[in-house]
Motif scaffolding. Structure first.
Motif, short mmCIF file in Angstrom:
data_model
loop_
_atom_site.label_atom_id
_atom_site.label_comp_id
_atom_site.label_asym_id
_atom_site.label_seq_id
_atom_site.Cartn_x
_atom_site.Cartn_y
_atom_site.Cartn_z
N SER A 153 1.05 -1.06 -0.06
CA SER A 153 -0.15 0.14 -0.23
C SER A 153 0.86 1.24 0.03
N ASP A 154 1.67 1.13 0.87
CA ASP A 154 2.71 2.59 1.03
C ASP A 154 3.53 2.63 -0.33
N LYS A 155 3.86 1.51 -0.89
CA LYS A 155 4.60 1.63 -2.31
C LYS A 155 3.89 2.18 -3.38
N TYR A 156 2.59 1.63 -3.43
CA TYR A 156 1.59 2.19 -4.63
C TYR A 156 0.90 3.20 -4.40
N ARG A 157 1.04 3.69 -3.03
CA ARG A 157 0.50 5.05 -2.70
C ARG A 157 1.39 6.22 -3.32
N GLU A 158 2.72 6.00 -3.11
CA GLU A 158 3.66 6.88 -3.65
C GLU A 158 3.57 6.93 -5.16
N LYS A 159 3.44 6.02 -5.88
CA LYS A 159 3.18 6.07 -7.18
C LYS A 159 1.76 6.90 -7.49
N ALA A 160 1.01 6.60 -6.82
CA ALA A 160 -0.57 7.29 -6.99
C ALA A 160 -0.36 8.80 -6.62
N VAL A 161 0.55 9.28 -5.74
CA VAL A 161 0.60 10.69 -5.48
C VAL A 161 1.43 11.12 -6.92
N ALA A 162 2.30 10.36 -7.40
CA ALA A 162 3.21 10.92 -8.61
C ALA A 162 2.17 11.25 -9.57
N TYR A 163 1.41 10.07 -9.71
CA TYR A 163 0.33 9.99 -11.01
C TYR A 163 -0.71 11.39 -10.85
N LEU A 164 -1.19 11.53 -9.58
CA LEU A 164 -2.23 12.18 -9.42
C LEU A 164 -1.42 13.85 -9.69
N GLY A 165 -0.07 13.97 -9.19
CA GLY A 165 0.65 15.13 -9.55
C GLY A 165 0.52 15.53 -11.09
N ALA A 166 0.76 14.63 -11.74
CA ALA A 166 1.11 14.80 -13.17
C ALA A 166 -0.34 15.12 -13.67
N LEU A 167 -1.48 14.55 -13.26
CA LEU A 167 -2.65 14.80 -13.79
C LEU A 167 -3.03 16.37 -13.22
N GLU A 168 -2.81 16.64 -12.17
CA GLU A 168 -3.41 18.07 -11.54
C GLU A 168 -2.21 19.21 -12.41
N THR A 169 -1.16 18.97 -12.90
CA THR A 169 -0.18 19.97 -13.55
C THR A 169 -0.31 19.90 -15.02
N GLY A 170 -1.24 18.60 -15.46
CA GLY A 170 -1.24 18.67 -16.98
C GLY A 170 0.02 18.10 -17.72
N HIS A 171 0.97 17.54 -16.79
CA HIS A 171 2.03 17.06 -17.50
C HIS A 171 2.07 15.47 -17.74
N GLU A 172 1.16 14.82 -18.15
CA GLU A 172 0.72 13.64 -18.54
C GLU A 172 1.61 13.14 -19.81
N ASP A 173 2.36 11.91 -19.69
CA ASP A 173 3.15 11.42 -20.60
C ASP A 173 3.10 10.04 -20.49
N ASN A 174 3.94 9.21 -21.36
CA ASN A 174 4.15 7.73 -21.23
C ASN A 174 4.38 7.06 -19.94
N LYS A 175 5.06 7.93 -18.96
CA LYS A 175 5.35 7.45 -17.84
C LYS A 175 3.99 7.60 -16.85
N THR A 176 3.15 8.39 -16.97
CA THR A 176 2.21 8.71 -16.24
C THR A 176 1.25 7.40 -16.43
N ALA A 177 1.04 7.04 -17.88
CA ALA A 177 0.44 5.84 -18.28
C ALA A 177 0.68 4.74 -17.62
N GLU A 178 2.09 4.39 -17.53
CA GLU A 178 2.69 3.30 -16.98
C GLU A 178 2.48 3.39 -15.46
N LEU A 179 2.44 4.36 -14.86
CA LEU A 179 2.16 4.45 -13.29
C LEU A 179 0.88 3.99 -13.17
N LEU A 180 -0.07 4.41 -13.85
CA LEU A 180 -1.59 4.06 -13.60
C LEU A 180 -1.63 2.61 -13.85
N GLU A 181 -1.03 2.13 -14.99
CA GLU A 181 -1.06 0.52 -15.28
C GLU A 181 -0.77 -0.06 -13.90
N LYS A 182 0.65 0.18 -13.49
CA LYS A 182 1.03 -0.48 -12.13
C LYS A 182 0.08 -0.45 -11.18
#
Length: 348
Positions: free
Chosen positions: A92-121
Motif C-alpha cells: 500500500s505504501d509503495k503504490y500510494r507513492e506512485k499514486a501521488v506521483a500520478y495524481l500530481g501529473a494529472l493536476e499539472t497537466g504533465h501527462e506522458d507515457n510514464k504517467t500511463a505506466e504508473l496508472l497501469e502499475k
C-alpha cells in the motif's frame, strides 16, 4: 484449552492484556466472528492514514468495556482479529507513492507515457489486492465464520463482496457514507475508493443498494443513481435532516429505509458517514452526518426486521497525528457491529 475453559477463566471486567482484539482470549478456530484487516489506501484522493486504521483500532480496542446492552454476554461468542499482513501494508505504501506521483501529473497537466505506466502499475496492484481479499475472506466463510472486514480505504471490501456473491444468489447492501461512491474509475483507478459501489453493482447478485447519509456527490453520481431504475435508493443527509425538522422521527425514517432492503443484507459502513466530530482524521470528512447511536439503531432495527445480515465492513478509520480519537470511536463501533452480526446469525 477449550473455548469453554477460556470463557470460564476470562474476566470480562478486568484489564485487557495480550495482543488480541479487545483483550479477548479466542483464536481463529474457536471464534464465531473473524475481523479481517486490510491495511490499504492506494487510491485515496484527500488525506491519508486509513491504512493505519486496523492497527490503531486494535490498540484502541484494549480500552473498550465488553458489556453490550443489546447483546448480553456477547464476548462469549468468540471474536478474533486476523493478523495484520505487513506485506500488504508495505505494498500500500509503495503504490500510494506512485499514486501521488500520478495524481500530481494529472493536476499539472504533465501527462506522458510514464504517467500511463504508473496508472497501469497501480491498477494491477489494486486488482491483486481485491483478489487477495476475495480469497482470504472465502477461506473464513468456508470454515463457517462470520466475517467483518476492517479497512483501509473504502475500496477494500470489493473482494469480500465478490466472495459473498459466490455464496448467495441475491443480497442487498446497506451503505452508511458521506459519499455516494458511484464514480466510474475515478481518476483513472479501476478500484478507486470513490468507485466501490459502481464496482459492487457489477455483481449481478447484488440486487439492491440503499445508501444513507450521502452529502457529498457529483452530477455523474446523481445520473448513475437514476440510471439504475430503482436498484439504487439514496437517502441524502439533507433530506433526512429536513424530514426530521418537519416532524418525521428517526424511527419512521429507519422503517422506510429497511423496507427497501431484501431478505439478505450486507452492511458497508464508511466512518465518514458520521459527524466529523467523531472522525476528524478520516480520509475525506464532510460536515453533517450521524451520531453513533443513530447508525447503530438502524442496524439493530434491521436485525429485528427478520432479515439476515450476511457480512459487514468498517472503513476509513484513520488515526490522528496527536490522538487516537478516531480509533477510539472506531473500536467501539466495530465491537457493537460484530456482536450484532453474531446475534443476527444465532451465534450467541
Amino acid at each position: 484449552m477449550t473455548k469453554e475453559e477460556k470463557i470460564v477463566q476470562f474476566d470480562p471486567n478486568g484489564l485487557a492484556t495480550g495482543d488480541r482484539i479487545y483483550g479477548l482470549p479466542f483464536n481463529s478456530k474457536d471464534a464465531e466472528v473473524v475481523i479481517f484487516p486490510v491495511p490499504w489506501e492506494v487510491t485515496v484522493s484527500y488525506s491519508g492514514g486509513t491504512a493505519l486504521g486496523p492497527e490503531a483500532v486494535l490498540e484502541a480496542s484494549k480500552q473498550v468495556d465488553l458489556y453490550d446492552p443489546y447483546v448480553r454476554d456477547a464476548w462469549k461468542m468468540g471474536l478474533y482479529m486476523a493478523k495484520i499482513d505487513t506485506k500488504w501494508k508495505e505494498r500500500s505504501d509503495k503504490y500510494r507513492e506512485k499514486a501521488v506521483a500520478y495524481l500530481g501529473a494529472l493536476e499539472t497537466g504533465h501527462e506522458d507515457n510514464k504517467t500511463a505506466e504508473l496508472l497501469e502499475k497501480i491498477n494491477h496492484a489494486t486488482h491483486k489486492m481485491v483478489k487477495w481479499v476475495q480469497e482470504s475472506t472465502s477461506e473464513y466463510l468456508d470454515k463457517d465464520k462470520l466475517v467483518v472486514l476492517l479497512g483501509g480505504d473504502h475500496s477494500t471490501p470489493l473482494g469480500y463482496l465478490k466472495a459473498l456473491a459466490e455464496r448467495h444468489r441475491s443480497f442487498g447492501i446497506l451503505q452508511i457514507d458521506a459519499h455516494a461512491d458511484l464514480r466510474d474509475a475515478y481518476e483513472g483507478f479501476d478500484y478507486s475508493h470513490a468507485s466501490i459501489m459502481t464496482n459492487a453493482l457489477k455483481e449481478e447478485r447484488i440486487s439492491k443498494l440503499v445508501q444513507v447519509g450521502i452529502r457529498d456527490y457529483c452530477e455523474e453520481e446523481v445520473d448513475a443513481i437514476a440510471a439504475q431504475n430503482g436498484r439504487v435508493v439514496t437517502y441524502f443527509d439533507r433530506d433526512l435532516k429536513r424530514a426530521k425538522f418537519e416532524g418525521k422521527t428517526w424511527k419512521e425514517q429507519v422503517e422506510e429505509i429497511i423496507e427497501h432492503l431484501p431478505s439478505k443484507v450486507y452492511i458497508s459502513f464508511d466512518i465518514d458517514g458520521l459527524d466529523p466530530k467523531l472522525c476528524p482524521n478520516t480520509g475525506t470528512p464532510v460536515a453533517g452526518g450521524f451520531d453513533v447511536e443513530e447508525v447503530l439503531y438502524l442496524f439493530e432495527r434491521l436485525s429485528e426486521s427478520g432479515r439476515t445480515i450476511i457480512g459487514m465492513d468498517l472503513n476509513e478509520v484513520a488515526p490522528g497525528p496527536h490522538d487516537d480519537w478516531d480509533a477510539n470511536v472506531g473500536a467501539r463501533i466495530l465491537y457493537r457491529m460484530c456482536n450484532l452480526l453474531g446475534k443476527n446469525n444465532g451465534r450467541i
